[in-house]
Write an enzyme that holds these catalytic residues in place. Structure first.
Site, PDB file in Angstrom:
ATOM      1  N   GLN A   6       3.065   9.716   2.407  1.00 29.71           N
ATOM      2  CA  GLN A   6       4.315   8.914   2.054  1.00 29.71           C
ATOM      3  C   GLN A   6       5.126   9.488   0.141  1.00 29.71           C
ATOM      4  O   GLN A   6       6.145   9.309  -0.097  1.00 29.71           O
ATOM      5  CB  GLN A   6       4.703   7.173   1.763  1.00 29.71           C
ATOM      6  CG  GLN A   6       3.511   6.742   3.077  1.00 29.71           C
ATOM      7  CD  GLN A   6       3.928   5.063   2.619  1.00 29.71           C
ATOM      8  OE1 GLN A   6       3.178   4.709   2.585  1.00 29.71           O
ATOM      9  NE2 GLN A   6       5.108   4.569   2.823  1.00 29.71           N
ATOM     10  N   HIS A  37      -1.157   6.287   8.179  1.00 25.06           N
ATOM     11  CA  HIS A  37      -0.548   6.745   7.793  1.00 25.06           C
ATOM     12  C   HIS A  37      -1.286   8.750   7.466  1.00 25.06           C
ATOM     13  O   HIS A  37      -0.754   9.588   7.810  1.00 25.06           O
ATOM     14  CB  HIS A  37      -0.516   6.532   6.526  1.00 25.06           C
ATOM     15  CG  HIS A  37       1.091   5.659   5.987  1.00 25.06           C
ATOM     16  ND1 HIS A  37       2.411   6.930   6.295  1.00 25.06           N
ATOM     17  CD2 HIS A  37       1.498   4.567   5.644  1.00 25.06           C
ATOM     18  CE1 HIS A  37       3.246   5.269   6.613  1.00 25.06           C
ATOM     19  NE2 HIS A  37       3.216   4.442   5.725  1.00 25.06           N
ATOM     20  N   CYS A  78       7.307  -0.539   6.199  1.00 17.26           N
ATOM     21  CA  CYS A  78       6.868   0.493   5.974  1.00 17.26           C
ATOM     22  C   CYS A  78       7.876   1.172   4.708  1.00 17.26           C
ATOM     23  O   CYS A  78       9.041   0.964   4.833  1.00 17.26           O
ATOM     24  CB  CYS A  78       6.697   1.349   6.507  1.00 17.26           C
ATOM     25  SG  CYS A  78       5.540   3.328   6.382  1.00 17.26           S
ATOM     26  N   LEU A  79       7.579   0.986   4.305  1.00 13.28           N
ATOM     27  CA  LEU A  79       8.294   2.341   2.178  1.00 13.28           C
ATOM     28  C   LEU A  79       9.207   3.300   2.881  1.00 13.28           C
ATOM     29  O   LEU A  79       9.991   3.766   2.513  1.00 13.28           O
ATOM     30  CB  LEU A  79       7.790   2.544   1.001  1.00 13.28           C
ATOM     31  CG  LEU A  79       6.672   1.072   0.531  1.00 13.28           C
ATOM     32  CD1 LEU A  79       6.346   1.814  -0.822  1.00 13.28           C
ATOM     33  CD2 LEU A  79       7.903  -0.470   0.069  1.00 13.28           C
ATOM     34  N   HIS A  98      -2.735  -0.285   8.238  1.00 10.39           N
ATOM     35  CA  HIS A  98      -1.534  -0.043   8.558  1.00 10.39           C
ATOM     36  C   HIS A  98      -0.997   1.523   7.598  1.00 10.39           C
ATOM     37  O   HIS A  98      -1.256   3.025   7.606  1.00 10.39           O
ATOM     38  CB  HIS A  98       0.049  -0.396   7.995  1.00 10.39           C
ATOM     39  CG  HIS A  98       1.445   0.675   6.973  1.00 10.39           C
ATOM     40  ND1 HIS A  98       2.145  -0.129   7.865  1.00 10.39           N
ATOM     41  CD2 HIS A  98       1.383   1.278   6.933  1.00 10.39           C
ATOM     42  CE1 HIS A  98       3.631   0.464   7.438  1.00 10.39           C
ATOM     43  NE2 HIS A  98       2.649   1.232   6.397  1.00 10.39           N
ATOM     44  N   GLU A  99      -2.237   1.875   6.498  1.00 10.57           N
ATOM     45  CA  GLU A  99      -2.423   3.140   5.639  1.00 10.57           C
ATOM     46  C   GLU A  99      -3.449   4.059   6.403  1.00 10.57           C
ATOM     47  O   GLU A  99      -3.334   5.280   6.058  1.00 10.57           O
ATOM     48  CB  GLU A  99      -2.755   2.477   3.504  1.00 10.57           C
ATOM     49  CG  GLU A  99      -2.262   1.426   3.082  1.00 10.57           C
ATOM     50  CD  GLU A  99      -0.431   1.869   2.901  1.00 10.57           C
ATOM     51  OE1 GLU A  99      -0.499   2.543   3.025  1.00 10.57           O
ATOM     52  OE2 GLU A  99       0.413   0.636   3.350  1.00 10.57           O
ATOM     53  N   GLY A 105       0.659  -0.929  -0.144  1.00 18.11           N
ATOM     54  CA  GLY A 105       0.097   0.128  -0.070  1.00 18.11           C
ATOM     55  C   GLY A 105       0.590   1.388  -0.225  1.00 18.11           C
ATOM     56  O   GLY A 105       1.439   1.568   0.071  1.00 18.11           O
TER      57      GLY A 105
HETATM   58 NI    NI Z   1       3.886   2.413   5.732  1.00 18.37          NI
END
Ligand code: NI
Length: 161
Positions: free
Chosen positions: A51, A134, A88-89, A130-131, A46
């Protein structure tokens, strides 16, 4: 389509509550396409707008058969508990164990602005949580114990050198 640059910890935008998405126009469609492209290029499950440096309540996801755009997401319910690992990216994909709700019901708007509800469990539910975090300015590391958070951040700093 364009692969966007990933914003990494400790960028301020990652810790800020996003602004609601209000325009569902060509620019929004383009942004979502670029976010999907970026997510695929980075092999993420995701990707949230924060991000890619945008303070918006928006994420895209394509994971375990669930592909969606979620604008202005809200969790209507969350129940049960699942163990598992998360990364996480924006924090170098470094994984750490984190308990999440097992089942969730999300309400959000699609790329056209239509409201929908999405049920999910297991890995898909983890990704939605998780998203959505964010969008609320919450990185998964803020949910870790101080010790685990320190370990993730140390690994991340080493990676960055
Ligand atoms: Ni993330």
């Amino acid at each position: 389509m364009t692969v966007l640059r990933i914003t990494e910890y400790p960028a301020k935008v990652l810790a800020e509550v996003g602004e609601p998405v209000t325009k569902f126009d060509a620019a929004m469609r383009r942004l979502c396409e670029d976010m999907f492209e970026t997510m695929y290029a980075e092999e993420g499950a995701g990707l949230a707008a924060a991000q890619v440096g945008l303070g918006l309540r928006l994420f895209v996801m394509d994971y375990v058969g669930v592909r969606l755009v979620a604008a202005n997401p809200e969790m209507l319910s969350a129940e049960g508990e699942q163990p598992g690992e998360e990364g996480c990216l924006s924090v170098g994909k470094i994984h750490a164990p984190l308990r999440r709700a097992e089942r969730v019901l999300l309400r959000a708007q699609d790329v056209e602005g239509n409201w929908y509800e999405q049920e999910a469990e297991g890995p898909a539910a983890r990704c939605l949580q998780h998203e959505t975090d964010h969008c609320d300015g919450r990185l998964f590391i803020t949910r870790l114990s101080p010790l685990k958070r320190e370990m993730v951040l140390k690994k991340f700093q080493k990676m960055k050198k």
